[in-house]
Scaffold this motif. Structure first.
Motif, PDB file in Angstrom:
ATOM      1  N   VAL A  33       0.841  -1.189   0.000  1.00 27.76           N
ATOM      2  CA  VAL A  33       0.000   0.000   0.000  1.00 27.76           C
ATOM      3  C   VAL A  33       0.878   1.241   0.000  1.00 27.76           C
ATOM      4  O   VAL A  33       1.818   1.347   0.787  1.00 27.76           O
ATOM      5  CB  VAL A  33      -0.925   0.013   1.240  1.00 27.76           C
ATOM      6  N   PHE A  34       0.603   2.167  -0.946  1.00 29.25           N
ATOM      7  CA  PHE A  34       1.276   3.472  -0.945  1.00 29.25           C
ATOM      8  C   PHE A  34       0.252   4.508  -0.556  1.00 29.25           C
ATOM      9  O   PHE A  34      -0.639   4.809  -1.336  1.00 29.25           O
ATOM     10  CB  PHE A  34       1.799   3.820  -2.338  1.00 29.25           C
ATOM     11  N   GLY A  35       0.408   5.091   0.605  1.00 29.34           N
ATOM     12  CA  GLY A  35      -0.605   6.042   1.043  1.00 29.34           C
ATOM     13  C   GLY A  35      -1.955   5.370   0.990  1.00 29.34           C
ATOM     14  O   GLY A  35      -2.176   4.353   1.625  1.00 29.34           O
ATOM     15  N   GLY A  36      -2.858   5.873   0.160  1.00 25.11           N
ATOM     16  CA  GLY A  36      -4.165   5.252   0.055  1.00 25.11           C
ATOM     17  C   GLY A  36      -4.254   4.217  -1.053  1.00 25.11           C
ATOM     18  O   GLY A  36      -5.215   3.463  -1.132  1.00 25.11           O
ATOM     19  N   LEU A  37      -3.197   4.190  -1.899  1.00 27.51           N
ATOM     20  CA  LEU A  37      -3.270   3.342  -3.086  1.00 27.51           C
ATOM     21  C   LEU A  37      -2.779   1.929  -2.796  1.00 27.51           C
ATOM     22  O   LEU A  37      -1.666   1.732  -2.344  1.00 27.51           O
ATOM     23  CB  LEU A  37      -2.410   3.968  -4.193  1.00 27.51           C
ATOM     24  N   THR A  38      -3.642   0.951  -3.058  1.00 25.23           N
ATOM     25  CA  THR A  38      -3.212  -0.434  -2.911  1.00 25.23           C
ATOM     26  C   THR A  38      -2.609  -0.888  -4.229  1.00 25.23           C
ATOM     27  O   THR A  38      -3.311  -1.244  -5.166  1.00 25.23           O
ATOM     28  CB  THR A  38      -4.403  -1.338  -2.538  1.00 25.23           C
ATOM     29  N   GLY A  57       0.769  -7.711 -17.312  1.00 23.60           N
ATOM     30  CA  GLY A  57      -0.315  -6.827 -16.914  1.00 23.60           C
ATOM     31  C   GLY A  57      -0.072  -5.468 -17.526  1.00 23.60           C
ATOM     32  O   GLY A  57       1.070  -5.133 -17.843  1.00 23.60           O
ATOM     33  N   PRO A  58      -1.130  -4.676 -17.695  1.00 24.51           N
ATOM     34  CA  PRO A  58      -0.967  -3.344 -18.283  1.00 24.51           C
ATOM     35  C   PRO A  58      -0.060  -2.476 -17.415  1.00 24.51           C
ATOM     36  O   PRO A  58       0.210  -2.804 -16.271  1.00 24.51           O
ATOM     37  CB  PRO A  58      -2.390  -2.778 -18.295  1.00 24.51           C
ATOM     38  N   ASN A  59       0.406  -1.360 -17.984  1.00 24.38           N
ATOM     39  CA  ASN A  59       1.220  -0.424 -17.212  1.00 24.38           C
ATOM     40  C   ASN A  59       0.531  -0.016 -15.920  1.00 24.38           C
ATOM     41  O   ASN A  59      -0.660   0.260 -15.921  1.00 24.38           O
ATOM     42  CB  ASN A  59       1.496   0.833 -18.043  1.00 24.38           C
ATOM     43  N   GLY A  60       1.283  -0.001 -14.852  1.00 22.33           N
ATOM     44  CA  GLY A  60       0.718   0.411 -13.569  1.00 22.33           C
ATOM     45  C   GLY A  60      -0.044  -0.683 -12.860  1.00 22.33           C
ATOM     46  O   GLY A  60      -0.683  -0.452 -11.838  1.00 22.33           O
ATOM     47  N   ALA A  61       0.034  -1.914 -13.372  1.00 22.36           N
ATOM     48  CA  ALA A  61      -0.721  -3.008 -12.763  1.00 22.36           C
ATOM     49  C   ALA A  61      -0.125  -3.461 -11.441  1.00 22.36           C
ATOM     50  O   ALA A  61      -0.805  -4.120 -10.648  1.00 22.36           O
ATOM     51  CB  ALA A  61      -0.791  -4.185 -13.728  1.00 22.36           C
ATOM     52  N   LYS A  63       3.339  -4.773 -11.329  1.00 20.42           N
ATOM     53  CA  LYS A  63       4.357  -5.802 -11.570  1.00 20.42           C
ATOM     54  C   LYS A  63       5.671  -5.447 -10.878  1.00 20.42           C
ATOM     55  O   LYS A  63       6.237  -6.248 -10.124  1.00 20.42           O
ATOM     56  CB  LYS A  63       4.591  -5.964 -13.084  1.00 20.42           C
ATOM     57  N   THR A  64       6.149  -4.231 -11.137  1.00 24.85           N
ATOM     58  CA  THR A  64       7.400  -3.811 -10.513  1.00 24.85           C
ATOM     59  C   THR A  64       7.254  -3.788  -8.998  1.00 24.85           C
ATOM     60  O   THR A  64       8.167  -4.180  -8.259  1.00 24.85           O
ATOM     61  CB  THR A  64       7.809  -2.422 -11.037  1.00 24.85           C
ATOM     62  N   THR A  65       6.100  -3.338  -8.540  1.00 23.44           N
ATOM     63  CA  THR A  65       5.855  -3.302  -7.099  1.00 23.44           C
ATOM     64  C   THR A  65       5.962  -4.701  -6.495  1.00 23.44           C
ATOM     65  O   THR A  65       6.520  -4.879  -5.413  1.00 23.44           O
ATOM     66  CB  THR A  65       4.460  -2.714  -6.823  1.00 23.44           C
ATOM     67  N   CYS A  66       5.464  -5.685  -7.237  1.00 25.84           N
ATOM     68  CA  CYS A  66       5.552  -7.063  -6.773  1.00 25.84           C
ATOM     69  C   CYS A  66       7.016  -7.491  -6.629  1.00 25.84           C
ATOM     70  O   CYS A  66       7.416  -8.085  -5.626  1.00 25.84           O
ATOM     71  CB  CYS A  66       4.806  -7.968  -7.746  1.00 25.84           C
ATOM     72  N   VAL A  73      12.716  -4.291  -1.323  1.00 20.28           N
ATOM     73  CA  VAL A  73      12.789  -2.847  -1.524  1.00 20.28           C
ATOM     74  C   VAL A  73      11.597  -2.164  -0.851  1.00 20.28           C
ATOM     75  O   VAL A  73      11.754  -1.139  -0.198  1.00 20.28           O
ATOM     76  CB  VAL A  73      12.837  -2.510  -3.021  1.00 20.28           C
ATOM     77  N   TYR A  74      10.407  -2.743  -1.033  1.00 20.01           N
ATOM     78  CA  TYR A  74       9.227  -2.226  -0.320  1.00 20.01           C
ATOM     79  C   TYR A  74       8.842  -3.217   0.763  1.00 20.01           C
ATOM     80  O   TYR A  74       8.979  -4.419   0.603  1.00 20.01           O
ATOM     81  CB  TYR A  74       8.033  -2.071  -1.260  1.00 20.01           C
ATOM     82  N   LYS A  75       8.311  -2.671   1.822  1.00 21.88           N
ATOM     83  CA  LYS A  75       7.838  -3.522   2.903  1.00 21.88           C
ATOM     84  C   LYS A  75       6.368  -3.828   2.652  1.00 21.88           C
ATOM     85  O   LYS A  75       5.540  -2.921   2.608  1.00 21.88           O
ATOM     86  CB  LYS A  75       7.983  -2.757   4.227  1.00 21.88           C
ATOM     87  N   PHE A 105      16.708  -4.089 -13.343  1.00 25.17           N
ATOM     88  CA  PHE A 105      15.840  -2.930 -13.136  1.00 25.17           C
ATOM     89  C   PHE A 105      15.166  -2.518 -14.436  1.00 25.17           C
ATOM     90  O   PHE A 105      15.787  -2.548 -15.499  1.00 25.17           O
ATOM     91  CB  PHE A 105      16.649  -1.753 -12.591  1.00 25.17           C
ATOM     92  N   GLN A 106      13.919  -2.130 -14.292  1.00 22.45           N
ATOM     93  CA  GLN A 106      13.171  -1.681 -15.462  1.00 22.45           C
ATOM     94  C   GLN A 106      13.846  -0.452 -16.081  1.00 22.45           C
ATOM     95  O   GLN A 106      14.035  -0.382 -17.286  1.00 22.45           O
ATOM     96  CB  GLN A 106      11.732  -1.343 -15.055  1.00 22.45           C
ATOM     97  N   ASN A 107      14.196   0.517 -15.227  1.00 25.09           N
ATOM     98  CA  ASN A 107      15.012   1.639 -15.680  1.00 25.09           C
ATOM     99  C   ASN A 107      16.443   1.293 -15.303  1.00 25.09           C
ATOM    100  O   ASN A 107      16.782   1.239 -14.145  1.00 25.09           O
ATOM    101  CB  ASN A 107      14.577   2.939 -15.032  1.00 25.09           C
TER     102      ASN A 107
HETATM  103  N1  LIG Z   1       7.162   4.275  -4.658  1.00 29.00           N
HETATM  104  C1  LIG Z   1       5.864   4.467  -4.999  1.00 29.00           C
HETATM  105  N2  LIG Z   1       5.131   5.351  -4.346  1.00 29.00           N
HETATM  106  C2  LIG Z   1       3.833   5.538  -4.680  1.00 29.00           C
HETATM  107  N3  LIG Z   1       3.192   4.869  -5.645  1.00 29.00           N
HETATM  108  C3  LIG Z   1       3.885   3.953  -6.333  1.00 29.00           C
HETATM  109  C4  LIG Z   1       5.265   3.686  -6.042  1.00 29.00           C
HETATM  110  N4  LIG Z   1       5.707   2.719  -6.884  1.00 29.00           N
HETATM  111  C5  LIG Z   1       4.656   2.400  -7.655  1.00 29.00           C
HETATM  112  N5  LIG Z   1       3.570   3.127  -7.337  1.00 29.00           N
HETATM  113  C6  LIG Z   1       2.241   2.993  -7.940  1.00 29.00           C
HETATM  114  O1  LIG Z   1       1.858   1.652  -7.852  1.00 29.00           O
HETATM  115  C7  LIG Z   1       1.188   1.268  -9.042  1.00 29.00           C
HETATM  116  C8  LIG Z   1       1.891   0.079  -9.642  1.00 29.00           C
HETATM  117  O2  LIG Z   1       3.121   0.484 -10.192  1.00 29.00           O
HETATM  118  P1  LIG Z   1       4.165  -0.507 -10.832  1.00 29.00           P
HETATM  119  O3  LIG Z   1       4.354  -1.655  -9.938  1.00 29.00           O
HETATM  120  O4  LIG Z   1       5.375   0.268 -11.167  1.00 29.00           O
HETATM  121  O5  LIG Z   1       3.448  -0.963 -12.165  1.00 29.00           O
HETATM  122  P2  LIG Z   1       3.978  -1.823 -13.369  1.00 29.00           P
HETATM  123  O6  LIG Z   1       5.392  -2.205 -13.083  1.00 29.00           O
HETATM  124  O7  LIG Z   1       3.056  -2.977 -13.449  1.00 29.00           O
HETATM  125  O8  LIG Z   1       3.883  -0.963 -14.587  1.00 29.00           O
HETATM  126  C9  LIG Z   1       1.145   2.465  -9.939  1.00 29.00           C
HETATM  127  O9  LIG Z   1      -0.106   3.084  -9.791  1.00 29.00           O
HETATM  128  C10 LIG Z   1       2.240   3.347  -9.412  1.00 29.00           C
HETATM  129  O10 LIG Z   1       1.944   4.677  -9.623  1.00 29.00           O
END
Ligand SMILES: Nc1ncnc2c1ncn2[C@@H]1O[C@H](COP(=O)(O)OP(=O)(O)O)[C@@H](O)[C@H]1O
Ligand SMILES: [Mg+2]
Lengths: 279, 418
Positions: A33-38, A57-61, A63-66, A73-75, A105-107
């Motif tokens: 969870v980032f702030g309010g965003l799951t 998955g589409p952009n922003g799904a 994946k990287t967060t996983c 990197v994220y807790k 890394f993606q970037n």
């Molecule tokens: N460090 C962060 N802080 C806040 N929001 C984030 C952070 N990293 C990713 N997000 C949000 O989490 C969602 C998933 O992002 P991400 O995992 O990068 O997607 P993907 O890799 O599938 O394109 C997006 O809405 C992105 O804006």
């Protein structure tokens, strides 16, 4: 032809506790969870030893967060990640890497001022033990490790096809070389699971094909791979199984041919076809 | 890093070409570099030996124009230059190699000086030990201080670390004033010196800079060899990786905190050693010598010489010490002048006078021969398949010789050891 290039063998050098085909990594109810965003919502999947698992998955799904949650990197706010039955939660990032989870890394995040070989050396050092004393006094162990760097390091660079520029600064390498160097550096840590975050981003279709072949070869060497890619057509060819994310939730988890037919996946990808073909 | 956003490969190639042209290295520098690279190993060693001998002889030759006399005794000036060189060498480990901005390095210098004072000066109530023993002792004590400071602060990044270390430097200075045992402004006199007498007078004395200078230069040579060994090892690579991208380093398996602490400790030890040497030579230590401006001057030495280049920062240290000694008329203007010089340097040559990327592998020379060999196969020598087909990719062949004149200069130390 890239397949011909990979004559060097870079098979993993370490023992893995689970057998071929058994569950190597278990992701269970993982949420971030980032702030309010799951960004990741209770996602579960298994990675079996020896397979290429696609995470699409589409952009922003998410994946990287996983990836980030798996590699420390994220807790995560909830859930668990198990490698060979041991939990990775709460471990330091470098510990997780040394336990066997390596990533790209993606970037691209290479050490730009270092040469390609030195970048790989940092990866190899994850398995090395020399410290201040050993290095200062040049103990036999230091020499052994340094020799391993030039043998195995060069092998890895040859394996990914960039050995000819081993001594050039990473930031001077062409884009495609940098992407391959990222893979070589991650392989250098001798991972049990190699996580690739959109390794073909920014490539043209031919280059993408070539890279997917390389990834196949990496798997044939005995590595297990988790591959993020949002171009669905591309992953179909290389992966053994695919997990699909949308808005942080897992919507499908199956073999490629079944994913292709899955109505939820088709809906998620509708109008998303080739979003970065012109990038 | 050049290519963050997804570029097409054509775009990347353009960027690369621009990058090549963008290298603003003066031609004399490149020419010197390739000349140096063309020398054989023993020629390089011989040349270095000559340079070292000349360095030892500098105060004896006492060259006109260069000399700091009559205002300042040249041998003592040389000692001060060498001392600043040693300080810069230590600070370079922290700032140049690991990329940690330390503004309070003077604090370690002070701790070293006070260690030597407390264990040798008759003004101190402590047990007395021979002066030479205070050198390793000063290093141990400063390492303890370094680790004590490092454990809470090295989790901070960039600016925060700079501020905290700045505070540390000031705290040490203030402690010297407040704690009675450290005797504030009164200070310690008759601090010990290395043993040895000629005709009844001590070899190492406050008025004779020559033995102190030779001693310090010897220390510098040894330290440079050891630091060189560190640089071309797992430790040096970890430091460099941390400086480049700390998060990426950690994710690639570098225990960043531990290695940052190691850099801090190494730097602290060398700062302490320098402080003890200064205390011995001057024979007197009080709380007036360890102010923040001097700490900044140390940093200026590292930046001037070129972060990351050991010999460069030693020269930087020597220059920073030399200028006010040679041009005494400058007086309080020295900070203004150094400031202007540094600003100009940052504009025109941001890597410092002798900045270069260090080599990070023990066997760089060997691998260079191998890569060169494979990139330009001789007739009858079948090319290595992998490399050959990789070479088919566009735009590579032109680069076969590049490694020779690129960043990695002197092959000096393959297998080089203490
Ligand atoms: N460090 C962060 N802080 C806040 N929001 C984030 C952070 N990293 C990713 N997000 C949000 O989490 C969602 C998933 O992002 P991400 O995992 O990068 O997607 P993907 O890799 O599938 O394109 C997006 O809405 C992105 O804006
Ligand atoms: Mg992503």
């Amino acid at each position: 032809m890239n397949a011909d290039a990979n004559l060097t063998e870079v098979a993993p050098e370490r023992d893995i506790a689970v057998a071929e085909g058994d569950t190597l990594v278990k992701v269970k109810d993982l949420s971030v969870v980032f702030g309010g965003l799951t960004a990741l919502d209770s996602v579960s999947f298994d990675i079996r030893r020896g397979e290429i698992l696609g995470l699409i998955g589409p952009n922003g799904a998410g994946k990287t967060t996983c990836f980030n949650a798996m590699t420390g990197v994220y807790k995560p706010s909830q859930g668990s990640v198990m490698l060979e039955g041991h939990s990775l939660l709460g471990l330091k990032k470098h510990r997780i890497t040394r336990l066997g989870l390596a990533r790209t890394f993606q970037n691209i995040r290479l050490f730009g001022e270092m040469t390609a070989l030195e970048n790989v050396a940092v990866g190899l050092d994850a398995r090395h033990k020399s410290g201040m004393i050993s290095a200062m006094l040049r103990t036999p162990r230091h020499y052994r490790e340094e020799k391993q760097i030039i043998t195995r390091g060069m092998e890895l660079l040859e394996f990914v096809g960039i050995a000819d520029r081993a001594l050039d600064r990473a930031k001077d390498l062409p884009y495609g070389y940098q992407r391959r160097l990222e893979i070589a550096r991650a392989l250098a840590t001798d991972p049990k699971l190699l996580c690739l975050d959109e390794p073909a981003a920014g490539f043209n279709p031919a280059e993408k094909e070539e890279l997917m072949e390389l990834i196949h070869t990496v798997r044939d060497e005995g590595y297990t791979i988790l591959l993020i890619e949002h171009d669905m057509k591309l992953v179909m060819g290389v992966t053994d199984r695919i997990v699909v994310l949308e808005f942080g939730k897992k919507i499908a988890d199956d073999i490629p041919s079944a994913i292709r037919e899955d109505p939820a996946v088709i809906a998620a990808y509708l109008g998303q076809e080739e979003p970065d073909a012109t990038a | 890093m050049s290519a963050h956003s997804p570029l097409s490969s054509a775009g990347a190639k353009q960027a690369e070409a621009a990058g090549k042209l963008g290298h603003k290295r003066p031609s004399w520098y490149l020419r010197l570099k390739s000349w140096w690279n063309d020398r054989s190993r023993w020629q390089q060693w011989l040349l270095l030996l000559v340079v070292v001998i000349l360095a030892y002889l500098l105060p004896v030759i006492n060259p006109p124009l260069i000399t700091t006399e009559p205002s300042n005794d040249f041998a003592i000036s040389c000692f001060n230059m060498a001392l600043y060189g040693l300080v810069a060498l230590g600070l370079n480990v922290v700032v140049g190699q690991a990329g940690l901005l330390d503004l309070g390095y003077i604090g370690f210098f002070a701790v070293g000086a006070y260690t030597a004072s407390l264990w040798t000066s008759p003004d101190s109530p402590l047990v007395h030990i021979p002066y030479l023993w205070t050198l390793p002792l000063a290093m141990i004590v400063t390492v303890v201080f370094g680790i004590a400071l490092g454990i809470p602060t090295l989790r901070l990044r960039g600016d925060y670390l700079a501020i905290v270390t700045l505070g540390f430097g000031e705290i040490i200075r203030l402690l010297a004033t407040i704690i009675p045992v450290l005797k504030g402004n009164t200070g310690f006199q008759n601090i010990g010196r290395p043993p040895g007498e000629i005709d009844g007078s001590p070899i190492f004395s406050a008025s004779n800079g020559l033995p102190w200078y030779w001693f310090t230069v010897t220390v510098i040579v040894i330290v440079m060899i050891l630091l060189g060994n560190l640089e071309r090892s797992r430790v040096g690579r970890a430091w460099f990786a941390i400086r480049e991208d700390e998060d990426a380093a950690e994710i690639m398996g570098v225990p960043t905190f531990r290695f940052k602490l190691a850099a801090f400790g190494t730097g602290a030890a060398l700062g302490g050693l320098s402080g003890a040497l200064l205390a011995g030579q001057v024979g007197f230590v009080n709380n007036q010598k360890f102010d923040v401006p001097t700490s900044i001057l140390f940093l200026a030495a590292v930046i001037l010489g070129g972060q990351g280049n050991k010999l460069g920062v030693v020269i930087g240290g020597a220059i920073v010490a030399y200028v006010p000694l040679r041009f005494t008329a400058l007086g309080g203007w020295k900070f203004l002048i150094f400031g202007v010089v540094l600003v100009l340097l940052m504009i025109f040559r941001s890597q410092g006078l002798f900045g270069k990327k260090p080599k990070l592998l023990t066997y760089t020379a060997r691998i260079r021969r191998k890569v060169k060999h494979e990139a330009s196969p001789e007739p009858g020598d079948p090319p290595h398949e992998a490399t050959a087909s990789a070479t088919d990719r566009s735009g590579i062949d032109e680069n076969t010789d590049r490694s020779g004149i690129d960043e990695n200069t002197d092959d000096g130390d393959e297998g080089g050891r203490a």
